[in-house]
Design an enzyme around this catalytic site. Structure first.
Site, PDB file in Angstrom:
ATOM      1  N   ASP A 157      -1.487  -3.144  -4.960  1.00 22.31           N
ATOM      2  CA  ASP A 157      -0.523  -3.995  -4.249  1.00 22.31           C
ATOM      3  C   ASP A 157       0.335  -4.760  -5.260  1.00 22.31           C
ATOM      4  O   ASP A 157       0.112  -4.678  -6.472  1.00 22.31           O
ATOM      5  CB  ASP A 157      -1.240  -4.948  -3.272  1.00 22.31           C
ATOM      6  N   ASP A 523     -10.377  10.936  -2.948  1.00 23.27           N
ATOM      7  CA  ASP A 523      -9.206  10.896  -3.831  1.00 23.27           C
ATOM      8  C   ASP A 523      -7.937  11.060  -3.007  1.00 23.27           C
ATOM      9  O   ASP A 523      -7.182  12.026  -3.177  1.00 23.27           O
ATOM     10  CB  ASP A 523      -9.318  11.977  -4.919  1.00 23.27           C
TER      11      ASP A 523
HETATM   12  O1  9MR Z   1     -12.013  -6.243  -5.128  1.00 20.52           O
HETATM   13  C1  9MR Z   1     -11.975  -6.920  -3.888  1.00 20.52           C
HETATM   14  C2  9MR Z   1     -13.251  -6.622  -3.125  1.00 20.52           C
HETATM   15  O2  9MR Z   1     -14.369  -7.141  -3.808  1.00 20.52           O
HETATM   16  C3  9MR Z   1     -13.157  -7.199  -1.728  1.00 20.52           C
HETATM   17  O3  9MR Z   1     -14.300  -6.799  -0.978  1.00 20.52           O
HETATM   18  C4  9MR Z   1     -11.878  -6.715  -1.061  1.00 20.52           C
HETATM   19  C5  9MR Z   1     -11.690  -7.258   0.362  1.00 20.52           C
HETATM   20  O4  9MR Z   1     -11.486  -8.607   0.357  1.00 20.52           O
HETATM   21  O5  9MR Z   1     -10.749  -7.076  -1.827  1.00 20.52           O
HETATM   22  C6  9MR Z   1     -10.741  -6.510  -3.114  1.00 20.52           C
HETATM   23  O6  9MR Z   1      -9.633  -6.978  -3.804  1.00 20.52           O
HETATM   24  C7  9MR Z   1      -8.362  -6.528  -3.400  1.00 20.52           C
HETATM   25  C8  9MR Z   1      -7.493  -7.762  -3.243  1.00 20.52           C
HETATM   26  O7  9MR Z   1      -7.939  -8.519  -2.160  1.00 20.52           O
HETATM   27  C9  9MR Z   1      -6.013  -7.420  -3.094  1.00 20.52           C
HETATM   28  N1  9MR Z   1      -5.558  -6.547  -4.139  1.00 20.52           N
HETATM   29  C10 9MR Z   1      -6.334  -5.321  -4.229  1.00 20.52           C
HETATM   30  C11 9MR Z   1      -7.780  -5.645  -4.515  1.00 20.52           C
HETATM   31  C12 9MR Z   1      -8.600  -4.379  -4.737  1.00 20.52           C
HETATM   32  O8  9MR Z   1      -8.780  -3.637  -3.588  1.00 20.52           O
END
Ligand code: 9MR
Length: 554
Positions: A157, A523
């Protein structure tokens, strides 16, 4: 299944055959240039994996040490990918994973000279960012415009989050502190190369300067994130022009920021000729952040609560950590290591007896422990305290080493089902860092070899058969959930990025072919729960792969 790059001449060499066949069988190592058999071995007995229904047999050819290009052949099974035995075999992955950060840079164009075919215009400028209602103060009311340019995109993102930058920066800075001689000469072909500062630090500075803009100069508190209200579509960086906001200040963000800036101050003092004022600015920022956290010890970033109270509603990532003890421990450790001021040691002593846990974005106390041990001499820690911390890391690492023989892939990763969650590959890499720390403390090679099993895991010796670092290996991640890789029209994904990895949580709702903990990986770009990339996953990969390169007996 094997590290698709290959092996060091003097390190263990293991390939895994996924099979149900238990008949006595051999394997051979065959020269890729002339098809001559150069080594004969016996497969191990059939072994069940505890994290899936897979069965495996091990081909161990550690005794074979001759550099060259080979493949593994087993009767009735497809030949392995070609692999190399050489003394710098993982260097490609080590450099690529560091270079990966360059491609995540937000507000500058990436030129072909550095980015090759992945060159692109600048992304979000972030020079006119709005104070969100949740972050409003008398000095900076809602709608105040501030400037927060630069930094790295967090993941697939286009947003920038302080909490996740925290562990990422701490891990990269620690890689430099632990292996400064190695990194001093490592070049990654970035615009700053040759400016008298090592490239790993040049890259870190790009995000550090952004982080510094996220501190409210009026009180020292740090905003949780700089984001859109909602995630952008799958377009190139800079295409959308929607408003950007900084969100509520929080205790986790502020303590992580204090830790990073304190560590940066310590490291950049040595570069004051090249970077005048940077170390001082970082130290000042760290002290102010620490003071804010003392006054605000329990401010959680709770996005649901914020959305009930304020608008616009924010639906980007939360990183909503609600437990601040570990951030306190890490920040106190970095501040103590940098200032040697006893008040931080006093704070640290409150947590120093807690057991060691594996670091992740919501749990960073381990970073503090590594820093105390790394600096124990300079800090005059009592010998009983140093011994206690050392024992903590070694017993943590011992449990990993002991788990290898019963694992069907002969890696540390996969010791328990809990290893497989969102971003599981960062667990593999962080376990590797714990083992490298154990090796640095003990000089016992069993820890280094155990760390290598997890690098092998990431680069292909795993139940999925994928090498999870883009652009590296024969069968690697091709379709990460990464907006530039999806939108740029180039077949190959942006290189040097680590996919999240198997995650049976499947929060993305995509259609997975395999559903067990260690196989649950897809993937496809829809799969943000198993195939996104993220800065906090790349960082331990940078540490682990470069540490292994630096420490190998060559
Ligand atoms: O890495 C994060 C994971 O531990 C959480 O479970 C998840 C849901 O809240 O979010 C992941 O982090 C994301 C972040 O919120 C937004 N940018 C992408 C991140 C990786 O998926």
């Amino acid at each position: 299944r094997m590290n698709q790059l290959g092996f060091y001449p003097n390190a263990p060499k293991v390939a895994i055959v996924v099979t149900k066949d238990s008949a006595d069988a051999g394997f051979t190592i065959v020269s890729a240039s002339n098809n001559k058999v150069v080594y004969n071995g016996k497969l191990s007995a059939l072994q069940h994996s505890s994290n899936s229904s897979l069965q495996t047999r091990t081909a161990d050819f550690s005794k074979f040490k001759t550099p060259g290009k080979y493949f593994v052949a087993v009767k009735g099974v497809e030949n392995s990918y070609p692999f190399t035995i050489s003394k710098n075999v993982n260097y490609v992955a080590a450099v690529a994973s560091l270079k990966g950060y360059y491609y995540q840079r937000v507000s500058m164009p990436l030129y072909e000279k550095y980015a090759g075919k992945w060159a692109r215009p600048a992304g979000h400028p972030d020079t006119a960012v709005l104070i969100h209602a949740s972050a409003a103060t008398t000095e900076r009311p809602e709608g105040t415009v501030i400037s927060c340019p630069g930094g790295w995109y967090d993941a697939g993102d286009y947003n920038k989050y302080i909490v996740n930058s925290g562990i990422t920066m701490g891990t990269l800075l620690s890689a430099y502190e632990d292996f400064s001689g190695y990194f001093d000469t490592l070049k990654t072909n970035i615009p700053e190369e040759g400016n008298g500062v090592p490239d790993i630090l040049n890259e870190v500075i790009y995000n550090l300067r952004w982080m510094l803009t996220m501190q409210d100069p009026n009180d020292g508190g740090v905003y949780n994130k700089c984001t859109n209200a909602a995630f952008d579509g799958m377009v190139m960086p800079g295409v959308t022009k929607l408003p950007r906001y900084v969100l509520q200040k929080g205790t986790a963000a502020t303590l992580d920021f204090a830790a990073v800036t304190a560590q940066a101050a310590r490291i950049f003092k040595k570069f004051s000729a090249q970077l005048p004022g940077l170390a001082d600015s970082c130290e000042k920022a760290a002290l102010a952040a620490w003071q804010w956290a003392l006054k605000n010890p329990n401010v959680r970033y709770d996005q649901n609560a914020i959305n009930k109270q304020f608008s616009p509603k924010i639906t980007t990532g939360g990183y909503g950590d609600g437990r601040f003890v570990d951030e306190g421990c890490w920040a106190a450790a970095e501040l103590f290591a940098t200032t040697k001021d006893g008040q931080y040691l006093y704070e640290l002593r409150k947590y120093i007896n807690d057991p060691m846990t594996l670091p992740n974005w919501g749990n960073v106390s381990g970073l503090g422990i590594y820093t105390l041990l790394r600096n124990s001499k300079a800090l005059d820690l009592s010998s009983s305290e140093t011994e206690m911390l050392k024992r903590k890391v070694l017993s943590f690492a011992n449990a990993y080493v002991e788990a290898i023989p019963s694992n069907a892939f002969k890696t540390v990763m996969g010791k328990s089902k809990a290893d497989f969650n969102w971003g599981s590959n960062s667990n593999a890499a962080n376990q590797g860092i714990a083992l490298i720390n154990a090796y640095l403390l003990s000089k016992d090679k069993k820890y280094l070899d155990a760390a290598l099993t997890n690098l092998d895991y990431i680069l292909g010796r795993n139940a999925t058969g994928y090498c999870f670092l883009t652009g590296v290996g024969t069968k690697s991640t091709m379709n990460p959930h990464h907006r530039p890789s999806v939108a740029d029209g180039i077949v190959e994904p942006v290189p040097g990025l680590l996919a999240g990895g198997p995650n049976p949580g499947r929060q993305d709702g995509c259609k997975y072919e395999f559903l067990e903990p260690e196989t649950c990986y897809l993937d496809e770009s829809c799969s943000y729960a198993s195939n996104e990339i993220a800065i906090n996953w790349n960082a331990p990969m940078v540490y682990l792969s470069n540490a292994i390169e630096a420490l190998q007996d060559k």
